[in-house]
Design an enzyme around this catalytic site. Structure first.
Site, PDB file in Angstrom:
ATOM      1  N   ASN A 151       0.875  -1.180   0.000  1.00  0.00           N
ATOM      2  CA  ASN A 151       0.000   0.000   0.000  1.00  0.00           C
ATOM      3  C   ASN A 151       0.912   1.229   0.000  1.00  0.00           C
ATOM      4  OD1 ASN A 151      -2.796   0.975   2.177  1.00  0.00           O
ATOM      5  ND2 ASN A 151      -2.470   1.337   0.020  1.00  0.00           N
ATOM      6  N   CYS A 181      -5.687   5.516   7.732  1.00  0.00           N
ATOM      7  CA  CYS A 181      -5.023   4.553   6.851  1.00  0.00           C
ATOM      8  C   CYS A 181      -4.103   3.716   7.722  1.00  0.00           C
ATOM      9  CB  CYS A 181      -4.231   5.270   5.762  1.00  0.00           C
ATOM     10  SG  CYS A 181      -3.263   4.159   4.720  1.00  0.00           S
ATOM     11  N   HIS A 227     -16.250   0.119   6.294  1.00  0.00           N
ATOM     12  CA  HIS A 227     -15.882  -1.066   5.515  1.00  0.00           C
ATOM     13  C   HIS A 227     -17.087  -1.982   5.365  1.00  0.00           C
ATOM     14  CE1 HIS A 227     -11.470  -0.420   5.619  1.00  0.00           C
ATOM     15  NE2 HIS A 227     -11.779   0.243   6.723  1.00  0.00           N
ATOM     16  N   GLU A 286     -10.644   0.076  -2.421  1.00  0.00           N
ATOM     17  CA  GLU A 286     -10.702   1.218  -1.505  1.00  0.00           C
ATOM     18  C   GLU A 286     -11.460   2.384  -2.133  1.00  0.00           C
ATOM     19  OE1 GLU A 286      -7.477   2.278   1.126  1.00  0.00           O
ATOM     20  OE2 GLU A 286      -6.182   0.814   0.106  1.00  0.00           O
ATOM     21  N   CYS A 325      -4.721  -2.933   2.481  1.00  0.00           N
ATOM     22  CA  CYS A 325      -5.432  -1.898   3.233  1.00  0.00           C
ATOM     23  C   CYS A 325      -5.392  -2.309   4.696  1.00  0.00           C
ATOM     24  CB  CYS A 325      -6.879  -1.771   2.747  1.00  0.00           C
ATOM     25  SG  CYS A 325      -7.886  -0.623   3.716  1.00  0.00           S
ATOM     26  N   GLY A 326      -4.708  -1.531   5.515  1.00  0.00           N
ATOM     27  CA  GLY A 326      -4.543  -1.882   6.924  1.00  0.00           C
ATOM     28  C   GLY A 326      -5.856  -1.867   7.686  1.00  0.00           C
ATOM     29  N   GLY A 362      -8.734  -2.166   6.357  1.00  0.00           N
ATOM     30  CA  GLY A 362      -9.530  -3.246   5.779  1.00  0.00           C
ATOM     31  C   GLY A 362      -9.155  -4.599   6.362  1.00  0.00           C
TER      32      GLY A 362
END
Length: 267
Positions: free
Chosen positions: A11, A71, A151, A203, A212-213, A215
């Site tokens: 990412n 993020c 999410h 995203e 995606c952290g 996520g």
């Protein structure tokens, strides 16, 4: 303007040290630098800033110029940069984000941050369990999770199905569904066993990314709440792995962050 390109599990963002630099139009700048043909190329822009309420501040913008609240992979990169450059003086420190204060712990090696553990706080279930919606006329089940940003977690039956999904074609239908008026990050999950899950992500504002952290945290939390994995689980993403754990109802994310290159751009 000087910048550094960093990545966490693939990412990748452009980072600007706002202890030294000033970015007057960050949304416009984010669009410019994120372009992979005419810019630097990234999933967005993150400003590393002083903070009045924490040890360091992360200010994040998506590739389309929209402002992000949080993020996960970016927070690890900011933590590494701040630690390596002496902006924080301890292995344990705080970070201001659009989703509140996050608590950071660095595992250092030879004076630089190697692994970063981020206390992401409490995750919230924001949907029925599960909730059904129609995507292009096909019924899909998701679990809505908030970890500082929204999410929707979907499950697939096999690793082959996960790998073959054409997110480039269908991703925006998930992101911009009327159920999500502010758009949503969409995670697609295959459960390998109680210790390992696999994930792809679309995203909001950036499209499919390698990781995606937040996520990963949302997906792990949803799977834990379903009772289908342990409270310590490894999330396998296209760009690498993250370890997610649930301790006293708080979600922790552990992984590496790395420099890619430094540069200078006129804007």
């Amino acid at each position: 303007m000087k910048f550094v390109k960093m990545q966490g599990a693939g990412n990748d963002y452009v980072y600007v040290d706002c202890f030294k630099e000033e970015v007057k139009n960050p949304s416009e700048f984010a669009i410019k630098v994120s372009d992979r043909h005419f810019g630097v190329g990234s999933d967005g822009l993150i400003l590393i800033c002083p903070s009045d309420i924490a040890d360091v501040k992360m200010d994040m913008y998506n590739a389309d110029g929209s402002r992000g609240l949080m993020c996960g992979n970016g927070s690890r990169c900011v933590a590494k940069y701040a630690y390596d450059h002496g902006y924080v003086k301890s292995e344990k420190f705080t970070m201001e984000t659009g989703a509140g204060i996050k608590y950071i712990e660095v595992d250092a090696k030879d004076g630089v941050a190697e692994y970063i553990n981020v206390n992401m706080g409490k995750a919230l279930i924001t949907s029925e369990f599960p909730e059904k919606i129609l995507i292009n006329g096909e019924e899909k089940e998701f679990i809505g999770i908030d970890v500082g940003n929204p999410h929707a977690v979907y499950y697939v039956d096999s690793l082959e199905e996960l790998k073959s999904m054409n997110l480039e074609k269908v991703g925006e239908y998930y992101e911009k569904h009327k159920r999500f008026p502010d758009k949503v990050n969409s995670e697609f999950i295959y459960i390998e066993n109680r210790k390992n899950i696999h994930m792809r992500v679309w995203e909001r504002g950036s499209g499919e990314t390698l990781a995606c952290g937040t996520g990963a945290c949302a997906s792990a939390f949803a799977t834990m709440k379903k009772g289908h994995c342990d409270t310590n689980v490894r999330v396998h993403l296209l760009g690498g792995d993250l370890d997610i754990s649930l301790v006293n109802d708080e979600v922790y994310m552990r992984g590496k962050a790395e420099y890619v290159f430094t540069g200078e751009i006129k804007f």
